[in-house]
Scaffold this motif. Structure first.
Motif, short mmCIF file in Angstrom:
data_model
loop_
_atom_site.label_atom_id
_atom_site.label_comp_id
_atom_site.label_asym_id
_atom_site.label_seq_id
_atom_site.Cartn_x
_atom_site.Cartn_y
_atom_site.Cartn_z
N ALA A 87 0.83 -1.20 0.00
CA ALA A 87 0.00 0.00 0.00
C ALA A 87 0.87 1.26 0.00
O ALA A 87 1.93 1.29 0.62
N LEU A 88 0.42 2.28 -0.70
CA LEU A 88 1.18 3.52 -0.79
C LEU A 88 1.27 4.25 0.54
O LEU A 88 2.16 5.09 0.74
N ASP A 89 0.34 3.95 1.45
CA ASP A 89 0.40 4.59 2.76
C ASP A 89 1.14 3.74 3.79
O ASP A 89 1.14 4.05 4.99
N ASP A 90 1.80 2.68 3.32
CA ASP A 90 2.64 1.87 4.20
C ASP A 90 3.76 2.73 4.76
O ASP A 90 4.33 3.58 4.06
N GLU A 91 4.11 2.51 6.02
CA GLU A 91 5.10 3.36 6.69
C GLU A 91 6.45 3.35 5.98
O GLU A 91 7.07 4.39 5.77
N ASN A 92 6.93 2.17 5.58
CA ASN A 92 8.21 2.08 4.88
C ASN A 92 8.17 2.80 3.54
O ASN A 92 9.14 3.46 3.14
N VAL A 93 7.06 2.65 2.83
CA VAL A 93 6.91 3.30 1.53
C VAL A 93 7.01 4.82 1.69
O VAL A 93 7.73 5.50 0.94
N LYS A 94 6.31 5.36 2.66
CA LYS A 94 6.32 6.81 2.87
C LYS A 94 7.71 7.31 3.26
O LYS A 94 8.17 8.35 2.77
N PRO A 117 8.36 23.02 -13.23
CA PRO A 117 9.15 22.40 -14.30
C PRO A 117 8.89 20.91 -14.48
O PRO A 117 9.17 20.34 -15.53
N TYR A 118 8.34 20.25 -13.46
CA TYR A 118 7.97 18.84 -13.59
C TYR A 118 6.90 18.52 -12.55
O TYR A 118 6.72 19.23 -11.56
N TYR A 119 6.18 17.44 -12.80
CA TYR A 119 5.14 16.98 -11.88
C TYR A 119 5.31 15.48 -11.68
O TYR A 119 5.55 14.74 -12.65
N THR A 120 5.20 15.05 -10.44
CA THR A 120 5.38 13.63 -10.14
C THR A 120 4.20 13.08 -9.35
O THR A 120 3.43 13.82 -8.75
N GLU A 121 4.11 11.74 -9.37
CA GLU A 121 3.04 11.07 -8.63
C GLU A 121 3.52 9.65 -8.30
O GLU A 121 3.91 8.88 -9.19
N LEU A 122 3.53 9.31 -7.03
CA LEU A 122 3.85 7.95 -6.62
C LEU A 122 2.65 7.06 -6.95
O LEU A 122 1.54 7.32 -6.47
N VAL A 123 2.88 6.02 -7.76
CA VAL A 123 1.74 5.22 -8.23
C VAL A 123 1.81 3.75 -7.83
O VAL A 123 0.82 3.03 -7.96
#
Length: 298
Positions: A63-70, A202-208
Motif C-alpha cells: 500500500a502507498l500509505d505503508d510506513e516504509n513506503v512513505k 518544471p515537472y510533476y510527479t506522482e507515486l503510483v
C-alpha cells in the motif's frame, strides 16, 4: 604342370573358415556399440546435468500509505530548504557510484539532528562557536541512505543548509577534525526555505506503485512529466513532455489563464502510461532499507 587340384581345394577351405570366424566378431562389435550407446543415453537421462529452472520472480503489492513506503519516498524526494533535488529527476540511471562526494553528504545529512552537534567550547577566528558531529554519526547516516558499501571523502569542506537551527542559524560549514574524529561545524548563516510563485512547475510527479520483491527489496514506482511554459501577458502556453531533455512531446495546452491552471492543475496522473516512469529500488540490509538504484524509463 604346377597346378594341383588338391591345392586349390585347400585354399578355398581356409578362406571359408576365416570368413566364418570374422562374422561373430563383427556382430559382437556392433552389439557392443549399440549397448554402449544405450547405456550412455539412459545414464545421461538419469544422472546427467539438468538445467536448473529459473525461479519465478515473485512480488507483492504494498500500500502507498505503508510506513516504509512513505519513509523511503521521502528519502529520494528530499531537498534542502524544502526544494526537491533533481538528481533522480534528470539522470536516466543512478546507483551508488553515480553520486559525487557532496551528493553523498547531501542525502545522508538529511537525517542529522541538532543534538548530533556537540559544543566544543572553542571559537574560530571570527569568534563563531565551533560544534562537532562525530565521524561515527556521519557514517551511520551515510549507511542509512546508501548501505554498508558506501565510501566518501572527509577532506572536503561541506556547506550544508540543515532543517534545524543552532544559534538561530541553519547553514553549517563542516570540516573534518582529526583530533576529535569528527566534523567541526560552524553555524554562521541562515537561509529560509525556497518559495516560488510558479504558475507551472518544471515537472510533476506522482507515486503510483510499491512492490515487495522475493529477495526482500522494495520497489517504488513514480510517474513524471516535464514542462516548458511560455507566458504572454496573463495567458500561458504549456508543453508537456515525457523526458527531461524535452524531445518527446505529449501535449500542448494553449491560452490557459492562471485561473484555468488553478481549477484544473497539471498532474502526472492524468497521463497514465504515457508519462515517464522512475523506478526506485531499495535493498534490505539486515532490518533496514537503503537506496540501491533509480531508473527512468519512457
Amino acid at each position: 604342370m604346377d597346378f594341383k587340384i588338391g591345392d586349390a581345394i585347400e585354399e578355398e577351405g581356409t578362406s571359408t573358415k576365416k570368413e566364418n570366424k570374422s562374422l561373430p566378431i563383427i556382430i559382437v562389435v556392433v552389439l557392443s556399440i549399440i549397448i554402449g550407446l544405450t547405456v550412455f543415453l539412459v545414464s545421461n537421462m538419469i544422472f546427467g546435468d539438468k538445467k536448473k529452472e529459473q525461479p519465478t520472480a515473485i512480488s507483492s503489492e504494498v500500500a502507498l500509505d505503508d510506513e516504509n513506503v512513505k519513509i523511503l519516498y521521502d528519502y529520494v524526494k528530499y531537498g534542502v530548504r524544502s526544494t526537491r533535488n533533481d538528481k533522480f529527476i534528470k539522470e536516466q540511471s543512478v546507483k551508488l557510484e553515480d553520486f559525487s562526494n557532496y551528493e553523498k553528504f547531501y542525502y545522508a545529512m538529511q537525517f542529522a539532528q541538532a543534538e548530533d552537534f556537540a559544543a566544543t567550547g572553542q571559537v574560530n577566528a571570527q569568534k563563531q562557536k565551533i560544534y562537532n558531529i562525530s565521524s561515527a554519526k556521519v557514517k551511520s547516516y551515510m549507511q542509512r541512505f546508501f548501505g554498508n558499501e558506501v565510501t566518501y571523502s572527509t577532506s572536503s569542506v561541506i556547506r550544508y543548509p540543515f532543517s534545524f537551527r543552532i544559534n538561530n542559524m541553519n547553514v553549517g560549514t563542516m570540516t573534518y577534525a582529526v583530533e576529535r574524529d569528527g566534523f567541526d561545524t560552524v553555524f554562521a548563516e541562515f537561509e529560509d526555505n525556497i518559495t516560488t510563485e510558479n504558475v507551472v512547475e518544471p515537472y510533476y510527479t506522482e507515486l503510483v506503485g510499491a512492490n515487495k520483491k522475493s529477495d526482500g527489496s522494495l520497489e517504488l514506482t513514480e510517474k513524471i512529466i516535464y514542462t516548458t511554459v511560455n507566458q504572454r501577458e496573463n495567458v500561458y502556453d504549456v508543453n508537456i513532455y515525457k523526458d527531461y531533455q524535452k524531445t518527446m512531446l505529449l501535449e500542448q495546452k494553449t491560452n490557459l489563464t492562471a485561473e484555468d491552471l488553478k481549477e484544473k492543475p497539471i498532474s502526472a496522473k492524468d497521463y497514465g502510461e504515457k508519462a515517464a516512469t522512475i523506478t526506485y529500488v531499495f535493498k534490505l540490509n539486515s532490518t533496514n532499507y537503503y537506496f540501491y538504484s533509480s531508473t527512468i524509463t519512457n
